[in-house]
Design a protein around this motif. Structure first.
Motif, PDB file in Angstrom:
ATOM      1  N   ILE A   1      -2.111  54.527  21.736  1.00  0.00           N
ATOM      2  CA  ILE A   1      -1.343  53.949  22.843  1.00  0.00           C
ATOM      3  C   ILE A   1      -1.636  52.460  22.970  1.00  0.00           C
ATOM      4  CG2 ILE A   1      -1.156  53.914  25.367  1.00  0.00           C
ATOM      5  CD1 ILE A   1      -1.365  56.979  25.291  1.00  0.00           C
ATOM      6  N   ARG A   2      -2.876  52.064  22.755  1.00  0.00           N
ATOM      7  CA  ARG A   2      -3.225  50.638  22.797  1.00  0.00           C
ATOM      8  C   ARG A   2      -2.424  49.870  21.752  1.00  0.00           C
ATOM      9  NH1 ARG A   2      -5.770  46.778  20.485  1.00  0.00           N
ATOM     10  NH2 ARG A   2      -6.264  48.077  18.674  1.00  0.00           N
ATOM     11  N   ARG A   3      -2.337  50.436  20.535  1.00  0.00           N
ATOM     12  CA  ARG A   3      -1.569  49.781  19.471  1.00  0.00           C
ATOM     13  C   ARG A   3      -0.080  49.734  19.816  1.00  0.00           C
ATOM     14  NH1 ARG A   3      -4.863  52.932  15.853  1.00  0.00           N
ATOM     15  NH2 ARG A   3      -3.071  54.327  15.552  1.00  0.00           N
ATOM     16  N   GLN A   4       0.433  50.843  20.372  1.00  0.00           N
ATOM     17  CA  GLN A   4       1.849  50.918  20.739  1.00  0.00           C
ATOM     18  C   GLN A   4       2.215  49.829  21.746  1.00  0.00           C
ATOM     19  OE1 GLN A   4       2.875  54.006  23.499  1.00  0.00           O
ATOM     20  NE2 GLN A   4       4.878  54.396  22.540  1.00  0.00           N
ATOM     21  N   VAL A   5       1.385  49.690  22.788  1.00  0.00           N
ATOM     22  CA  VAL A   5       1.651  48.710  23.836  1.00  0.00           C
ATOM     23  C   VAL A   5       1.492  47.292  23.288  1.00  0.00           C
ATOM     24  CG1 VAL A   5       0.848  47.818  26.060  1.00  0.00           C
ATOM     25  CG2 VAL A   5       1.020  50.287  25.694  1.00  0.00           C
ATOM     26  N   THR A   6       0.460  47.067  22.497  1.00  0.00           N
ATOM     27  CA  THR A   6       0.231  45.735  21.923  1.00  0.00           C
ATOM     28  C   THR A   6       1.407  45.292  21.070  1.00  0.00           C
ATOM     29  OG1 THR A   6      -2.178  46.072  21.902  1.00  0.00           O
ATOM     30  CG2 THR A   6      -1.301  44.372  20.444  1.00  0.00           C
ATOM     31  N   GLN A   7       1.881  46.163  20.202  1.00  0.00           N
ATOM     32  CA  GLN A   7       3.003  45.820  19.329  1.00  0.00           C
ATOM     33  C   GLN A   7       4.264  45.528  20.134  1.00  0.00           C
ATOM     34  OE1 GLN A   7       3.241  49.172  16.659  1.00  0.00           O
ATOM     35  NE2 GLN A   7       1.326  48.649  15.611  1.00  0.00           N
ATOM     36  N   ALA A   8       4.511  46.313  21.187  1.00  0.00           N
ATOM     37  CA  ALA A   8       5.712  46.117  21.991  1.00  0.00           C
ATOM     38  C   ALA A   8       5.672  44.787  22.728  1.00  0.00           C
ATOM     39  CB  ALA A   8       5.866  47.262  22.989  1.00  0.00           C
ATOM     40  N   LEU A   9       4.511  44.418  23.245  1.00  0.00           N
ATOM     41  CA  LEU A   9       4.407  43.162  23.994  1.00  0.00           C
ATOM     42  C   LEU A   9       4.493  41.949  23.065  1.00  0.00           C
ATOM     43  CD1 LEU A   9       1.678  44.058  26.643  1.00  0.00           C
ATOM     44  CD2 LEU A   9       4.161  43.947  26.937  1.00  0.00           C
ATOM     45  N   LYS A  10       3.935  42.058  21.877  1.00  0.00           N
ATOM     46  CA  LYS A  10       4.060  40.955  20.922  1.00  0.00           C
ATOM     47  C   LYS A  10       5.508  40.787  20.487  1.00  0.00           C
ATOM     48  CE  LYS A  10      -0.627  40.562  19.133  1.00  0.00           C
ATOM     49  NZ  LYS A  10      -1.485  40.488  17.935  1.00  0.00           N
ATOM     50  N   ALA A  11       6.218  41.917  20.335  1.00  0.00           N
ATOM     51  CA  ALA A  11       7.639  41.851  19.980  1.00  0.00           C
ATOM     52  C   ALA A  11       8.454  41.221  21.106  1.00  0.00           C
ATOM     53  CB  ALA A  11       8.162  43.247  19.663  1.00  0.00           C
ATOM     54  N   ALA A  12       7.934  41.334  22.351  1.00  0.00           N
ATOM     55  CA  ALA A  12       8.632  40.764  23.508  1.00  0.00           C
ATOM     56  C   ALA A  12       8.295  39.291  23.719  1.00  0.00           C
ATOM     57  CB  ALA A  12       8.287  41.560  24.759  1.00  0.00           C
ATOM     58  N   GLY A  13       7.419  38.724  22.851  1.00  0.00           N
ATOM     59  CA  GLY A  13       7.129  37.303  22.933  1.00  0.00           C
ATOM     60  C   GLY A  13       5.717  36.946  23.342  1.00  0.00           C
ATOM     61  N   ALA A  14       4.866  37.930  23.568  1.00  0.00           N
ATOM     62  CA  ALA A  14       3.486  37.639  23.964  1.00  0.00           C
ATOM     63  C   ALA A  14       2.690  37.128  22.774  1.00  0.00           C
ATOM     64  CB  ALA A  14       2.829  38.884  24.542  1.00  0.00           C
ATOM     65  N   GLY A  15       1.706  36.273  23.054  1.00  0.00           N
ATOM     66  CA  GLY A  15       0.826  35.768  22.010  1.00  0.00           C
ATOM     67  C   GLY A  15      -0.355  36.707  21.834  1.00  0.00           C
ATOM     68  N   SER A  16      -1.459  36.368  22.490  1.00  0.00           N
ATOM     69  CA  SER A  16      -2.631  37.245  22.475  1.00  0.00           C
ATOM     70  C   SER A  16      -2.425  38.375  23.493  1.00  0.00           C
ATOM     71  CB  SER A  16      -3.888  36.454  22.824  1.00  0.00           C
ATOM     72  OG  SER A  16      -5.004  37.304  22.964  1.00  0.00           O
ATOM     73  N   VAL A  17      -2.692  39.608  23.073  1.00  0.00           N
ATOM     74  CA  VAL A  17      -2.506  40.765  23.955  1.00  0.00           C
ATOM     75  C   VAL A  17      -3.799  41.558  24.028  1.00  0.00           C
ATOM     76  CG1 VAL A  17      -1.238  42.912  24.355  1.00  0.00           C
ATOM     77  CG2 VAL A  17      -0.045  40.933  23.405  1.00  0.00           C
ATOM     78  N   SER A  18      -4.261  41.827  25.248  1.00  0.00           N
ATOM     79  CA  SER A  18      -5.447  42.659  25.471  1.00  0.00           C
ATOM     80  C   SER A  18      -5.038  43.871  26.294  1.00  0.00           C
ATOM     81  CB  SER A  18      -6.533  41.856  26.207  1.00  0.00           C
ATOM     82  OG  SER A  18      -7.635  42.692  26.542  1.00  0.00           O
ATOM     83  N   VAL A  19      -5.225  45.049  25.735  1.00  0.00           N
ATOM     84  CA  VAL A  19      -4.838  46.289  26.410  1.00  0.00           C
ATOM     85  C   VAL A  19      -6.044  47.219  26.484  1.00  0.00           C
ATOM     86  CG1 VAL A  19      -3.303  48.283  26.417  1.00  0.00           C
ATOM     87  CG2 VAL A  19      -2.485  46.102  25.517  1.00  0.00           C
ATOM     88  N   LYS A  20      -6.399  47.601  27.686  1.00  0.00           N
ATOM     89  CA  LYS A  20      -7.477  48.565  27.893  1.00  0.00           C
ATOM     90  C   LYS A  20      -6.860  49.886  28.330  1.00  0.00           C
ATOM     91  CE  LYS A  20     -11.631  49.502  30.653  1.00  0.00           C
ATOM     92  NZ  LYS A  20     -12.506  49.019  31.758  1.00  0.00           N
ATOM     93  N   VAL A  21      -7.147  50.963  27.585  1.00  0.00           N
ATOM     94  CA  VAL A  21      -6.590  52.277  27.901  1.00  0.00           C
ATOM     95  C   VAL A  21      -7.709  53.192  28.380  1.00  0.00           C
ATOM     96  CG1 VAL A  21      -5.238  54.243  27.047  1.00  0.00           C
ATOM     97  CG2 VAL A  21      -4.827  51.964  26.112  1.00  0.00           C
TER      98      VAL A  21
END
Length: 210
Positions: free
Chosen positions: A57-77
């Motif tokens: 889920i962390r990878r899923q969310v990270t990839q989606a946010l980067k595709a939406a234009g985010a640079g560095s993404v930190s996701v804690k699940v």
């Protein structure tokens, strides 16, 4: 592409939790969104035990946010087991969030095996789990969990649970020698016997029926 909290929320609405079939915003799993420039940090709090799902889920969310234009993404699940709704009029057990009853109208069909495997699987996913062996006449959980010994009573009224394989367990089998000791029990003594064991506030109780 610039990002803000609104665009982060919108990106998360497009993601479906494979375990619930709903998006993370709809299940109110999204916590503490922080946006600094193009950098995004947030938490996903699952309402069920799912330790094995945290990294996917962390990878899923990270990839989606980067595709939406985010640079560095930190996701804690993380997971926080929530209580499910019960039927109207059913009295809740203090300190217990959920109860799973494993029952059948027939003996010898694998209720004890099912109950202990469900409990072990939930514990492996990070839940705090207790097993109540409600089979007064043929208790098998002590043997299945490999737990020996006698439970203690701190107040002289209730029994402290025994522990094994990350589970709390209570069973009449801890009080008798199952292989050798005859045990006479009437219907009127069954319910008080079941109520005498109080596992120490687990998230889930698995009840192995007779």
């Amino acid at each position: 592409m610039s990002v803000n909290e609104g665009s982060v929320q919108e990106a998360l609405r497009q993601l479906v939790d494979p375990n619930t079939g709903k998006d993370y915003v709809a299940t109110r799993s999204v916590r503490n969104i922080k946006v600094s420039g193009s950098d995004v940090a947030l938490e996903i709090e699952l309402g069920y035990p799912g330790k094995s799902q945290h990294e996917p889920i962390r990878r899923q969310v990270t990839q989606a946010l980067k595709a939406a234009g985010a640079g560095s993404v930190s996701v804690k699940v993380s997971s926080k087991v929530v209580s499910h709704a019960v039927q109207r009029g059913v009295k809740l057990v203090p300190g217990i969030k959920n109860i799973i009853a494993v029952a059948s109208g027939k003996g010898g069909v694998g209720k004890s095996t099912t109950a202990v495997n469900l409990a072990l699987a939930l514990a492996a996913e990070g839940a705090s789990v207790g097993v109540l062996d409600a089979d007064i006449y043929g208790p098998s959980q002590p043997m299945m969990l490999g737990i020996a010994g006698r439970p203690e009573s701190k107040d002289g009224k209730s029994l402290e649970p025994m522990e094994g394989h990350g589970l709390q367990a209570i069973s009449i089998g801890f009080l008798i020698d199952i292989a050798c000791t005859p045990y006479a029990s009437s219907g009127s003594s069954v319910l008080p016997s079941l109520d005498s064991g109080r596992p120490e506030m687990p998230s889930i109780i698995g009840c192995d029926g007779p």
